[in-house]
Design a protein around this motif. Structure first.
Motif, mmCIF file in Angstrom:
data_model
loop_
_atom_site.group_PDB
_atom_site.id
_atom_site.type_symbol
_atom_site.label_atom_id
_atom_site.label_comp_id
_atom_site.label_asym_id
_atom_site.label_seq_id
_atom_site.Cartn_x
_atom_site.Cartn_y
_atom_site.Cartn_z
ATOM 1 N N GLU A 33 0.836 -1.202 0.000
ATOM 2 C CA GLU A 33 0.000 0.000 0.000
ATOM 3 C C GLU A 33 0.873 1.255 0.000
ATOM 4 O OE1 GLU A 33 -3.062 1.343 3.152
ATOM 5 O OE2 GLU A 33 -3.760 -0.465 2.144
ATOM 6 N N ARG A 93 0.955 3.993 -2.783
ATOM 7 C CA ARG A 93 0.642 5.387 -2.466
ATOM 8 C C ARG A 93 1.802 6.301 -2.879
ATOM 9 N NH1 ARG A 93 -1.095 5.858 3.453
ATOM 10 N NH2 ARG A 93 -2.857 4.689 2.717
ATOM 11 N N VAL A 114 -4.341 25.385 -48.720
ATOM 12 C CA VAL A 114 -4.309 24.832 -50.077
ATOM 13 C C VAL A 114 -4.471 25.955 -51.099
ATOM 14 C CG1 VAL A 114 -5.482 23.249 -51.664
ATOM 15 C CG2 VAL A 114 -5.307 22.685 -49.246
ATOM 16 N N ASP A 115 -5.401 26.849 -50.832
ATOM 17 C CA ASP A 115 -5.646 27.976 -51.729
ATOM 18 C C ASP A 115 -6.166 29.149 -50.888
ATOM 19 O OD1 ASP A 115 -8.220 27.206 -51.091
ATOM 20 O OD2 ASP A 115 -8.554 26.161 -52.975
ATOM 21 N N LYS A 135 -9.094 30.392 -50.657
ATOM 22 C CA LYS A 135 -10.379 30.092 -50.008
ATOM 23 C C LYS A 135 -10.121 29.406 -48.662
ATOM 24 C CE LYS A 135 -13.168 27.092 -52.066
ATOM 25 N NZ LYS A 135 -14.093 26.533 -53.068
ATOM 26 N N THR A 139 -10.802 30.799 -44.804
ATOM 27 C CA THR A 139 -11.543 29.980 -43.841
ATOM 28 C C THR A 139 -10.794 29.941 -42.514
ATOM 29 O OG1 THR A 139 -12.454 28.603 -45.579
ATOM 30 C CG2 THR A 139 -12.390 27.631 -43.394
ATOM 31 N N LEU A 143 -11.085 33.181 -40.700
ATOM 32 C CA LEU A 143 -12.417 33.311 -40.099
ATOM 33 C C LEU A 143 -12.534 32.496 -38.812
ATOM 34 C CD1 LEU A 143 -14.512 33.245 -43.366
ATOM 35 C CD2 LEU A 143 -14.444 35.114 -41.728
ATOM 36 N N THR A 144 -11.886 31.339 -38.801
ATOM 37 C CA THR A 144 -11.947 30.546 -37.570
ATOM 38 C C THR A 144 -11.137 31.230 -36.456
ATOM 39 O OG1 THR A 144 -10.134 29.158 -38.341
ATOM 40 C CG2 THR A 144 -12.333 28.305 -38.667
ATOM 41 N N ALA A 201 -13.463 33.750 -35.157
ATOM 42 C CA ALA A 201 -14.469 33.109 -34.306
ATOM 43 C C ALA A 201 -13.885 32.712 -32.959
ATOM 44 C CB ALA A 201 -15.037 31.886 -35.007
ATOM 45 N N LEU A 224 -14.804 42.352 -42.505
ATOM 46 C CA LEU A 224 -13.696 42.267 -41.552
ATOM 47 C C LEU A 224 -12.699 43.429 -41.581
ATOM 48 C CD1 LEU A 224 -12.922 38.528 -42.333
ATOM 49 C CD2 LEU A 224 -13.795 39.333 -40.158
#
Lengths: 321, 472
Positions: free
Chosen positions: B10, B14, B86-87, B89, B93, B96-97, B100, B122
């Motif tokens: 024990e 412990r 990637v691009d 867009k 994104t 924007l996150t 947020a 924005l």
């Protein structure tokens, strides 16, 4: 079974009395408190984690389905408008239809391939080769779906891809894999199945190992050979594994996103657009988070309905030893 | 004995648990700055945070500009945050996150694709700063073509200063062209000349040679063909306003009368007969094996294929030169010409520059960064090689293209000077939805029969109506 092992809480046996006498034993007040609360203490991190990262987003998502929100402006309550718009949107309808077709074809291929290979590997190969194939078939599953899809895009390129180059060697003209609806759907399914069948394969390997050899021996004595053994012994006794594998495969396939997104971006047209892709596009590209949530809620209900139906039907088709 | 063992066990358990607990607390405490992100340079110290699309290496490459800026403004601390995407867009994104999540950057490098999205939701207009620092900024505007500036006007206000840009010109492989027995195309070659060129190249080159390679995207896809045919898939109009800028900085420019308060794309136009005509032309190229069915994506493999003489022509901007050079092409191996003429020879271009966020902690400091970034000093640091076209005309010079080509590098900036109606990528605030609507129908439109083309354009019109249904 001895009393000592059958009474682990120690109400009658010698070891039990010893435990009860201990100041922290199960019989003591502290022990009883521990017994009641300790499991919850161990579960607490998971419960809290699930509450924050699973339950809360689900509730928030359901609530969000009744609002119009673009992240930047304050949300506006619109009632069931999002659901009405979603249902009327032809792209959403097509994407759900695509998803259903994808699930039917991909899951059938995935389970068929996994089962066939599992039987083959389990039965006919030496042990070292079995280990090799188990690893080899599972390997694609640990790769990033996005990386695999980028790689596959090069392989299936109509002009410069390796696949068409190989076909050209045997005189087959270039196939427009990723630029026609049929070709792109075929590639998406192919890549998805290749990457995911390893999981079902492992489940089937486990299932096959649990079928007693005696059952096959009994079937042999009764005159069963080859396919008949599989048809009358393997498949029925593997049905619990098949149920688990199919439930998981269907749920995963209903949420397919990476492969079609990277390979074809849902095109040409909407031919490879899936339900989750539409959720992503609504939320993160069109900034219509309410609509995305509404589509998510509908998809969740569909998944729940299909899974419930599977379990209900399983009563007829699943056999336990 | 057993009791002793139990107690020992024990005790040991412990102790082990205590040690484990202490260890967890210690490790957590030690890694607290990492867990909370407090170790990110500049976080929490009121630095000006600047988001760019790129890798950590790109952020490090900007350090020279930051150092130069620090000499002028030692009181303003700057940190550059590179966001991989990637691009564009995808990049927007991610921004924007961040918004947020409550951690928006102060300044963002935004391309035409997102200019109106940022302007609408924005970004903070630059008008007041430009009026205040008009004398200082005059030199910049004298060096930058007004078409680029107009692309960043929105409802009468200017939101960004163009730093770099690219028009969709036509690159051609000189080896493939000479094999076909052809000379450099003339400046005013037409779409029929272009088709004949492709046919000759196809005939003279190996079977796996592709005369015209194009990708399905907003820049360099179908849009340049629509512009050349004096149409677009969106109805293009212009906002009133903006006189303060044009009269203040471009009063004597010959194209002053063309300038406006910014572009507007409010309605779909996919049912225009000229749109059909343009798509039908491309469908013909695909059908006759002169052009590929366009795939989605940015065509990242294209440079290697072009450099290995497997592609005859492709639309691209000045950003391609450095890549071709690195792929082993000499200045004699490729060249560039204006996009072929149809009803017009209007070109498509895209540009990029810094936008100050509405949420920026210190907008004055942000403006100082924007202003400095538009200076010749800063732009020369950022663009040491021709991996894009600098917005300043004076920087698009012999020195930039020396030893790399193309021989006719003047085509890049001449596109704006020779064709002043040349317009930006059609990108309303709903750009992402519009782009999706375009791209998803292009492949179908050019890959089948005439009926399939009509169906695809009908579908595009419907998708665009949905995309544009909520006007800001």
């Amino acid at each position: 079974m001895s009393p000592a092992t059958s009474t682990p809480t120690g109400t009658g046996s010698e070891p039990g009395r010893r435990q009860a006498a201990h100041k922290n034993g199960p019989g003591s007040k502290r022990g009883r408190v521990q017994q009641r609360w300790l499991p919850w203490a161990f579960l607490a991190p998971t419960i809290v984690g699930m509450g924050i990262f699973t339950l809360l987003p689900i509730v928030a998502s359901i609530a969000l389905a009744f609002f119009r929100w673009d992240i930047i402006s304050a949300p506006t309550f619109v009632g069931f408008d999002n659901f009405a718009e979603v249902v009327q949107d032809p792209t959403v309808r097509v994407s759900f239809l695509n998803t259903i077709v994808f699930v039917v074809v991909a899951v059938a291929l995935q389970l068929g391939l996994a089962l066939g290979l599992a039987i083959m590997v389990q039965e006919k190969l030496p042990a070292w080769l079995r280990v090799f194939f188990r690893s080899a078939f599972f390997f694609p599953l640990i790769l990033s779906a996005a990386s695999v899809s980028i790689f596959m895009r090069y392989l299936f390129n109509e002009q410069f891809g390796v696949v068409n180059w190989l076909l050209s060697i045997v005189g087959i003209p270039a196939v427009p894999w990723l630029t026609t609806p049929t070709g792109s759907a075929a590639v998406v399914i192919l890549v998805y199945v290749w990457q995911n069948f390893g999981f079902s394969f492992l489940l089937f390997i486990g299932g096959l190992a649990s079928i007693p050899v005696e059952t096959y021996e009994a079937a042999s004595i009764d005159g069963a050979t080859g396919w008949r053994k599989h048809w009358f012994v393997t498949l029925p006794l593997l049905s619990p594994t098949t149920l688990v594998a199919s439930v998981m495969a269907i749920i995963n396939a209903l949420q397919v996103f990476d492969q079609p997104y990277v390979l074809t971006r849902g095109g040409p047209g909407d031919s490879t657009r899936t339900a989750v892709m539409v959720i992503f596009e609504s939320a993160f590209q069109r900034l219509e988070f309410g609509q995305a949530s509404a589509i998510g809620v509908i998809l969740t209900l569909i998944i729940m309905a299909i899974t419930a139906a599977q379990f209900r039907l399983s009563k007829r088709f699943v056999f336990y030893q | 004995m057993s009791g002793t063992n139990g107690a020992l066990r024990e005790f040991t358990r412990r102790s082990a648990l205590t040690a484990l607990g202490a260890g967890i607390v210690g490790v957590t405490a030690a890694s607290w700055p990492r867990l909370t992100g407090a170790d990110i340079p500049g976080r929490g110290d009121n630095s000006l945070s600047i988001a760019i699309m790129g890798t950590a290496a790109d952020a490090a490459a900007r350090q020279k500009v930051i150092d130069a800026f620090a000499k002028v403004h030692p009181e303003i601390k700057v940190k550059v945050q590179a966001i991989q995407a990637v691009d564009w867009k995808d990049f927007f994104t991610k921004i924007l996150t961040m918004v947020a999540a409550g951690t928006p950057p102060d300044v963002v490098y935004v391309a035409t694709e997102g200019a109106q999205l940022f302007a609408e939701k924005l970004a903070h207009p630059l008008d007041e700063y430009l009026r205040r620092d008009a004398d200082h900024m005059r030199e910049y505007f004298e060096d930058v073509h007004p078409s680029l500036v107009e692309a960043f006007m929105y409802k009468g206000s200017l939101f960004q200063l163009p730093i770099d840009w690219n028009a969709a010109n036509m690159y051609y492989n000189t080896t493939a062209l000479s094999k076909a027995g052809l000379e450099r195309p003339s400046d005013n070659w037409t779409h029929t000349d272009f088709r004949s060129t492709l046919a000759a190249m196809k005939k003279a080159n190996p079977k796996d040679f592709t005369p015209y390679y194009w990708t399905n995207r907003l820049f360099g896809g179908v849009v340049p063909w629509l512009y050349a045919n004096d149409t677009s898939f969106l109805k293009e109009t212009k906002s009133p306003g903006g006189e303060w800028l044009w009269d203040g900085f471009y009063a004597n420019d010959p194209s002053r009368s063309l300038r406006s308060g910014g572009y507007q794309w409010l309605e779909p136009n996919a049912d225009d007969p000229r749109v059909f005509e343009s798509f039908d032309y491309l469908r013909g190229l695909v059908k006759d094996g002169l052009g590929v069915r366009p795939e989605e994506g940015g065509g990242s493999a294209l440079i290697g294929l072009f450099a290995s003489n497997r592609i005859g022509t492709t639309p691209a901007g000045g950003y391609w030169v450095q890549g071709l050079h690195e792929a082993g092409m000499t200045e004699n191996d490729f060249d560039v010409q204006f996009f072929p003429k149809w009803r017009t020879q209007r070109h498509q271009f895209g540009t990029a520059g810094y936008a100050i966020m509405k949420t920026a902690k210190d907008k004055d400091a942000a403006w100082e960064w924007v202003k400095f970034s538009s200076s010749r000093e800063a732009m020369q640091i950022v663009f040491p090689t021709p991996n894009t076209t600098p917005a300043r005309r004076s920087m698009v010079n012999e020195q930039l293209y020396a030893g790399k080509g193309p021989r006719n590098w003047k085509v890049f900036y001449d596109t704006l000077d020779r064709f002043p109606t040349t317009g930006p990528i059609p990108a309303p605030p709903q750009q992402a939805a519009v782009e999706t609507a375009l791209m998803k129908n292009v492949s179908l439109a050019v890959s089948g029969d005439e009926r399939q083309l009509k169906d695809a354009l009908t579908s595009m019109q419907r998708d665009l109506e949905l995309a544009l249904r909520r006007q800001p």
